[in-house]
Design a protein around this motif. Sequence first.
Motif, short mmCIF file in Angstrom:
data_model
loop_
_atom_site.label_atom_id
_atom_site.label_comp_id
_atom_site.label_asym_id
_atom_site.label_seq_id
_atom_site.Cartn_x
_atom_site.Cartn_y
_atom_site.Cartn_z
N LEU A 37 85.20 -1.50 -19.50
CA LEU A 37 84.09 -1.06 -18.66
C LEU A 37 84.64 -0.12 -17.59
CD1 LEU A 37 81.06 -1.35 -17.92
CD2 LEU A 37 81.74 -3.18 -16.37
N LEU A 38 84.31 1.16 -17.69
CA LEU A 38 84.83 2.15 -16.74
C LEU A 38 84.08 2.13 -15.42
CD1 LEU A 38 85.39 5.19 -19.11
CD2 LEU A 38 87.08 3.54 -18.29
N GLY A 39 82.84 1.67 -15.44
CA GLY A 39 82.07 1.65 -14.20
C GLY A 39 80.64 1.25 -14.45
N ALA A 40 79.95 0.98 -13.36
CA ALA A 40 78.54 0.64 -13.43
C ALA A 40 77.80 1.41 -12.36
CB ALA A 40 78.32 -0.86 -13.25
N ILE A 41 76.73 2.06 -12.74
CA ILE A 41 75.94 2.88 -11.82
C ILE A 41 74.64 2.13 -11.54
CG2 ILE A 41 75.00 5.16 -11.36
CD1 ILE A 41 77.99 5.09 -12.00
N GLY A 42 74.42 1.79 -10.29
CA GLY A 42 73.22 1.04 -9.93
C GLY A 42 71.96 1.87 -10.06
N TYR A 52 76.79 -5.34 -5.23
CA TYR A 52 76.16 -5.54 -6.53
C TYR A 52 77.25 -5.59 -7.59
CZ TYR A 52 72.36 -3.43 -3.92
OH TYR A 52 71.43 -3.12 -2.98
N SER A 53 76.96 -6.23 -8.70
CA SER A 53 77.84 -6.20 -9.86
C SER A 53 76.99 -5.92 -11.08
CB SER A 53 78.59 -7.52 -9.99
OG SER A 53 77.70 -8.55 -10.32
N PRO A 54 77.59 -5.51 -12.19
CA PRO A 54 76.81 -5.13 -13.35
C PRO A 54 75.91 -6.22 -13.88
CG PRO A 54 79.05 -4.35 -13.58
CD PRO A 54 79.03 -5.21 -12.37
N ASP A 55 76.32 -7.49 -13.75
CA ASP A 55 75.49 -8.57 -14.27
C ASP A 55 74.61 -9.18 -13.20
OD1 ASP A 55 77.43 -9.76 -12.80
OD2 ASP A 55 78.19 -11.08 -14.37
N GLY A 56 74.54 -8.56 -12.01
CA GLY A 56 73.62 -9.04 -10.99
C GLY A 56 74.23 -10.01 -10.01
N LEU A 89 86.61 5.24 -25.61
CA LEU A 89 87.52 5.11 -24.46
C LEU A 89 87.02 4.13 -23.42
CD1 LEU A 89 88.42 8.87 -23.99
CD2 LEU A 89 89.66 7.12 -25.28
N GLY A 90 85.72 3.94 -23.34
CA GLY A 90 85.17 3.04 -22.34
C GLY A 90 83.66 3.10 -22.34
N VAL A 91 83.09 2.20 -21.56
CA VAL A 91 81.64 2.08 -21.44
C VAL A 91 81.25 2.24 -19.99
CG1 VAL A 91 79.66 0.56 -21.79
CG2 VAL A 91 81.52 0.56 -23.45
N VAL A 92 80.16 2.96 -19.77
CA VAL A 92 79.57 3.09 -18.43
C VAL A 92 78.24 2.36 -18.45
CG1 VAL A 92 78.67 4.65 -16.68
CG2 VAL A 92 80.72 5.28 -17.98
N PHE A 93 78.11 1.38 -17.56
CA PHE A 93 76.89 0.56 -17.48
C PHE A 93 75.95 1.25 -16.50
CE2 PHE A 93 75.65 -4.21 -17.43
CZ PHE A 93 74.54 -3.91 -18.20
N ASN A 94 74.88 1.82 -17.01
CA ASN A 94 74.00 2.65 -16.19
C ASN A 94 72.73 1.89 -15.79
OD1 ASN A 94 73.32 5.02 -14.87
ND2 ASN A 94 72.24 5.86 -16.63
N MET A 95 72.21 2.22 -14.60
CA MET A 95 70.95 1.68 -14.08
C MET A 95 70.98 0.16 -13.97
SD MET A 95 68.04 4.07 -15.86
CE MET A 95 68.26 5.84 -16.04
N THR A 96 72.08 -0.38 -13.47
CA THR A 96 72.16 -1.81 -13.26
C THR A 96 71.27 -2.20 -12.08
OG1 THR A 96 74.07 -1.58 -11.80
CG2 THR A 96 74.50 -1.91 -14.14
N PRO A 97 70.66 -3.39 -12.11
CA PRO A 97 69.73 -3.77 -11.04
C PRO A 97 70.45 -4.13 -9.76
CG PRO A 97 70.00 -5.57 -12.56
CD PRO A 97 70.75 -4.41 -13.15
N LYS A 98 69.72 -4.01 -8.67
CA LYS A 98 70.25 -4.39 -7.37
C LYS A 98 69.94 -5.86 -7.11
CE LYS A 98 69.59 0.21 -5.35
NZ LYS A 98 68.98 0.97 -4.26
N THR A 99 70.72 -6.48 -6.23
CA THR A 99 70.44 -7.84 -5.79
C THR A 99 70.13 -7.82 -4.31
OG1 THR A 99 72.79 -8.24 -5.39
CG2 THR A 99 71.91 -8.88 -7.54
#
Length: 487
Positions: free
Chosen positions: A215-220, A449-453, A423-433
């Motif tokens: 996981l290269l990153g997560a964009i909220g 925030y984290s990718p899984d909330g 090469l990797g995955v970018v987790f996009n539009m992750t929800p806010k807590t």
Amino acid sequence: MTLRDYLRILRASWLVVTLVTLATVAAAAAYTYTATPQYQSTAQLFVSTQQSDTSEAYTGSLYSAQRVTSYADLVGSRELASTVIDDLGLDAEPGALVRSVEAAVVPDTVNLEITVTDADPNEAQRIAQGYAEAMVNLVRELETPTGQTTAPIKVTIVDPADFNDAPVAPQPTRNLVLAFVLGLLLGVGVAVLRDLLDTTVKSTDDIADATDAPLLGAIGYDPSVKSSPLITSLEPHAPRVEAFRVMRTNLQFVDVDKSSKVIVGTSALPAEGKTTTTVNLALALAQGGERVLLMECDLRRPRAARSLDLDSSIGVTTVLVGKASFDDAVQHVAGLDVLASGAVPPNPAELIQSGAMKDLIAEARQRYDVVLIDAPPLLPVTDAALLAAQADGAIVIVRHGKTSRDQLAGAVHRLQQVDAAPLGVVFNMTPKTTGGYGYGYGYGYGYGYSPDGSTPSSARGKAEAKAARQAEKAAARSGGRGKRAKD
């Protein structure tokens, strides 16, 4: 499922649980306050036998206990209901009257209770008393032997029908409490069922199940993306800007042995934020001092150049067909070099597989530190897989709550079929807590925030963010020294 899974589901679906609970309570309240009040009246009868001595009294008691159950069944007969209707002059059908009457034997006794429910307390008392009297006559008639005038068993009214003006139904407090509990259970059930049926990627565990790529990153999720898609239009320390900076840092650890990298940015399906993420990552790399080229190779629905307000009529296709040189086709914006798509061709796949495309990618690799290729989605067409096979690999953009686990696995499989590396995955539009102010970045670089909330502690998040910024500065200084040495 573990307790943690249930808590995650409740946190994600609290609105569904709340709405279902409120709807159930509202329905119960509407029924309770519109239903006609019902009243009850009860008469009690005693069943006995005639006996002359103690032994006969015991035998008679057993006989009465056996018979009283049969008399309780007779209370529900249509024949007895017809008799009561005639005696009281009621305007009712026997079947309807039977449904309003109940008979019960008091345990371990020979007492029989007849209870009548009616919308009028006076009518309930009158009908209950009528049933008690009719029952006395019915038993006398049934139990008197032929040719005799006295029955060996009799029924006596020991407690006439009472009058009670307190309604027994509806019961507001009980109904609302039960409705709340039932609605809560129903809401939780709906939430769990939705989660079980929902196969979309909603956590880092879902990504790990579909691919071994890091996981290269997560964009909220940020609602302002539509109006301000580029990080250059945001404040320097905006959460979305920080997310791309950390992604830039993580990308430096991918294929560390290569001095120049060619990376394809793609997704499983359209509308997952592929182009916006790729463009912003290119801008973040350029801001870090890298020589970056953004190639718009989505030759079917190009969007990258348009998002940067650049001319897309000259670019990749123009160079491939020999109508313009590489230098003439490259455009510059915000420290970033961009090679737009050019005119949309009728045969995108053939152009991508051509020798001219291989030469173009090879020339770009020689000139730049990083070449980011914006490619079409993997599942609808083969373009991205073909480009990834010519590049060092691909970054797969995954949209939270939209991309399914099967779609992500299928996209990774499409890359592996052509020996291209995910090469990797970018987790996009992750929800806010609630209560946070940042985004989860993967590799532990996150705060708020984290990718899984989940929400890590603010102190840990700040420390990790600081470490990430220090790593970026060190990498930039190292890159600067390398360039000066080359010069």
